[in-house]
Motif scaffolding. Structure first.
Motif, short mmCIF file in Angstrom:
data_model
loop_
_atom_site.label_atom_id
_atom_site.label_comp_id
_atom_site.label_asym_id
_atom_site.label_seq_id
_atom_site.Cartn_x
_atom_site.Cartn_y
_atom_site.Cartn_z
N MET A 1 0.83 -1.19 0.00
CA MET A 1 0.00 0.00 0.00
C MET A 1 0.87 1.24 0.00
N LYS A 2 0.53 2.17 -0.83
CA LYS A 2 1.30 3.40 -0.92
C LYS A 2 1.01 4.31 0.26
N ASN A 3 1.97 5.14 0.61
CA ASN A 3 1.79 6.05 1.73
C ASN A 3 0.97 7.25 1.28
N ILE A 4 -0.34 7.20 1.54
CA ILE A 4 -1.22 8.26 1.08
C ILE A 4 -0.83 9.59 1.71
N SER A 5 -0.52 9.57 2.99
CA SER A 5 -0.19 10.82 3.67
C SER A 5 0.96 11.52 2.99
N LYS A 6 2.02 10.79 2.70
CA LYS A 6 3.19 11.40 2.10
C LYS A 6 2.91 11.90 0.70
N ILE A 7 2.16 11.10 -0.07
CA ILE A 7 1.92 11.48 -1.46
C ILE A 7 1.01 12.69 -1.55
N ILE A 8 -0.11 12.68 -0.79
CA ILE A 8 -1.05 13.78 -0.89
C ILE A 8 -0.50 15.04 -0.24
N LEU A 9 0.13 14.89 0.92
CA LEU A 9 0.72 16.06 1.54
C LEU A 9 1.86 16.61 0.68
N GLY A 10 2.42 15.73 -0.14
CA GLY A 10 3.45 16.19 -1.08
C GLY A 10 2.92 17.18 -2.07
N THR A 11 1.58 17.15 -2.29
CA THR A 11 0.97 18.14 -3.17
C THR A 11 1.21 19.55 -2.64
N VAL A 12 1.24 19.66 -1.32
CA VAL A 12 1.45 20.97 -0.72
C VAL A 12 2.92 21.40 -0.82
N PHE A 13 3.81 20.42 -0.66
CA PHE A 13 5.22 20.76 -0.54
C PHE A 13 6.03 20.55 -1.83
N ALA A 14 5.36 20.09 -2.89
CA ALA A 14 6.08 19.84 -4.14
C ALA A 14 6.72 21.13 -4.64
N GLY A 15 7.90 21.00 -5.08
CA GLY A 15 8.59 22.14 -5.66
C GLY A 15 9.33 23.00 -4.67
N MET A 16 9.39 22.57 -3.39
CA MET A 16 10.04 23.40 -2.39
C MET A 16 11.58 23.35 -2.50
N SER A 239 -9.95 -11.75 -9.42
CA SER A 239 -9.78 -12.06 -8.01
C SER A 239 -10.01 -10.81 -7.19
N ASP A 240 -10.11 -10.97 -5.87
CA ASP A 240 -10.28 -9.81 -4.99
C ASP A 240 -9.12 -8.84 -5.09
N ALA A 241 -7.95 -9.34 -5.45
CA ALA A 241 -6.78 -8.48 -5.58
C ALA A 241 -6.94 -7.47 -6.71
N ASP A 242 -7.89 -7.71 -7.62
CA ASP A 242 -8.13 -6.80 -8.74
C ASP A 242 -9.16 -5.72 -8.39
N SER A 243 -9.84 -5.84 -7.25
CA SER A 243 -10.90 -4.90 -6.91
C SER A 243 -10.38 -3.46 -6.88
N TYR A 244 -11.24 -2.55 -7.30
CA TYR A 244 -10.90 -1.12 -7.30
C TYR A 244 -11.17 -0.61 -5.89
N ALA A 245 -10.18 -0.81 -5.02
CA ALA A 245 -10.32 -0.52 -3.60
C ALA A 245 -9.10 0.24 -3.11
N LEU A 246 -9.34 1.27 -2.32
CA LEU A 246 -8.25 2.07 -1.76
C LEU A 246 -8.16 1.79 -0.27
N ALA A 247 -7.03 1.28 0.17
CA ALA A 247 -6.81 1.01 1.59
C ALA A 247 -6.24 2.26 2.25
N PHE A 248 -6.97 2.81 3.18
CA PHE A 248 -6.56 4.05 3.83
C PHE A 248 -5.49 3.77 4.90
N PRO A 249 -4.57 4.70 5.11
CA PRO A 249 -3.51 4.48 6.10
C PRO A 249 -3.92 4.85 7.51
N GLY A 250 -5.08 5.48 7.68
CA GLY A 250 -5.48 5.94 9.01
C GLY A 250 -4.98 7.35 9.27
N GLY A 251 -5.19 7.83 10.49
CA GLY A 251 -4.75 9.18 10.82
C GLY A 251 -5.53 10.22 10.04
N LEU A 252 -4.81 11.13 9.38
CA LEU A 252 -5.46 12.18 8.61
C LEU A 252 -6.27 11.63 7.45
#
Length: 470
Positions: A1-16, A239-252
């Protein structure tokens, strides 16, 4: 699972990461903390987070899928279960999130990806994700802005509304065009759903195509059958592994049902008696995984009434309400039920309706850890009924796809099962089959939305979509 917090918060800090020294005075005009151009990966990830969160949420402020399908009953405030969708401006909020948030992020990501040098697999990812969002929008409202949408940068602030069937035609065209562009290898490593696995994106595209085909069938069987069979031949989820599902990391970035039912600290919702009574009548072995008991019994709330929270079953926290639980928009189980329906409608999809039905029910049981013997007993007691296939598929899909409101809404509108009864105190003259247009459109885009409302037969929640014929 990708780190959603880092990737999305990176939207704010990209280009710094700019040089601390200035080569000329013009550099002083650059704000390193607020970049003017964001990486396409960040926009793509933000679009995904918004799409999954706001489509899956049970929040009465953003969508009503769980109430349109009478899945949840309310304990204190009963506006939503009596179909008051005006007080909280749900049509406006949903419309704005989908257009200004989800679609805008995907569309801008495409433009930025071109500026980054382009990549076929990454562009295919964005295209399929955007098609998925468009599918949700057109099947929520009907005719909507499409060909002229998302063009504010060119001065187009009042887009025309496109005919919903013509949008379907174009979505089929876009799916057919994008699949051949997918190549071996990966797409975005920042992809929050599939981690760049392009074969899974291909399966998703075909699975969306099958869902569109089934929706279209009662209106244009020949076109629908050809599209559905082509989707099957090209490759659906396996299979279930193909489902269009996003696993949230929790927290924010927690699962929306956790936010709705746990983090909020509120006790506003209980499962409705429609689903609970249906599962009780069938002695469904999934009940312990779905609900808690009251006095040893599973008890659902009356839809449309106030239901004191302690008197009714609640949702099992370990199943639905963990902050890291996935949100699913299109599952393998749904695909199996769609194949059941496709076979019942006469499509050549590699098996009979009975075969696919057994696989669909079994896969749902497996999702919730039901023992094989209990699954076999359930199928023996509740076999596929070819003579009443719409009821057979519609009710079983309703149970299996619980808490996946948009998926359930498609099945119930296509098959007219389960049967929804308009509450006694309903604000409407029937059960909703579409979301009315945003009230803001009547201020900002009055001519076009008024014309669209007239064309579809009135901007009402009870006005059927073009494909909802029965």
């Amino acid at each position: 699972m990708k780190n959603i917090s880092k990737i999305i918060l990176g939207t704010v800090f990209a280009g710094m990461a700019l040089s601390s020294c200035t080569s000329d005075l013009t550099d002083l005009n650059i704000d390193p903390k607020h970049p003017t151009v964001l990486p396409s990966a960040n926009l793509m990830a933000k679009g995904q987070q918004q799409q999954f969160y706001y489509t899956y949420t049970g929040s009465v402020n953003y969508n009503n899928f769980k109430f349109f399908t009478q899945m949840w009953a309310e304990t204190t405030y009963t506006d939503e279960t009596n179909y008051d969708i005006v007080t909280r401006n749900q049509p406006r909020n949903n419309f704005n999130v989908m257009y200004n948030g989800v679609l805008n992020n995907y569309e801008q990501a495409k433009k930025n990806l071109v500026a980054e040098g382009g990549d076929a697999n990454k562009m295919a990812t964005l295209e399929i994700a955007e098609i998925s969002a468009w599918e949700t929008i057109v099947d929520t409202y009907g005719d909507v802005p499409y060909t002229q949408a998302l063009q504010a940068s060119t001065g187009q602030f009042a887009p025309a509304y496109d005919d919903a069937k013509s949008i379907y035609t174009d979505l089929f065209k876009r799916i057919n065009a994008v699949i051949p562009t997918i190549t071996a290898g990966t797409g975005y490593s920042e992809d929050l759903v599939y981690g760049g696995d392009m074969m899974k994106w291909k399966k998703l595209a075909n699975s969306i195509k099958l869902r569109l085909a089934l929706n279209l069938d009662d209106t244009d069987h020949a076109t629908a059958k050809a599209a559905g069979e082509a989707a099957y031949a090209s490759g659906l989820m396996t299979s279930d592994a193909d489902s269009y599902a996003l696993a949230f990391p929790g927290g924010l970035f927690s699962n929306p049902l956790f936010d709705d039912l746990i983090a909020s600290g509120r006790k506003d919702f209980v499962p409705s008696e429609l689903v609970v009574n249906m599962m009780n009548a069938k002695m469904d072995p999934r009940r312990p995984m779905y609900f808690t008991t009251v006095g040893g019994a599973y008890v659902g709330g009356v839809f449309g009434d106030g239901n004191p929270y302690p008197n009714y079953s609640h949702y099992q926290e370990t199943t639905w309400l963990q902050p890291t639980a996935p949100a699913t928009l299109l599952s393998y189980t749904e695909v199996l039920f769609m194949l059941t329906e496709a076979a019942a409608r006469g499509y050549s999809v590699g098996g009979t309706a009975d075969t696919w039905y057994k696989m669909a029910v079994t896969n749902s049981m497996n999702e919730y850890g039901v023992a094989a013997g209990d699954t076999s007993a359930y199928l023996l007691a509740h076999p596929y009924d070819a003579a009443n296939w719409k009821k057979s598929i519609g009710e079983e899909a309703y149970i299996a796809l619980h808490n996946r409101g948009f998926a359930e809404w498609n099945f119930s509108r296509r098959l007219d099962y389960p049967v929804f009864v308009n509450p006694t105190n309903s604000r409407l003259d029937g059960v909703p089959v579409r979301m009315p247009y945003s009230d803001q459109e009547y201020v900002l885009n009055k001519g076009n939305v008024t014309a669209a409302a007239s064309k579809i037969g009135g901007d009402k929640a009870t006005t059927k979509l073009f494909w909802d014929k029965f």
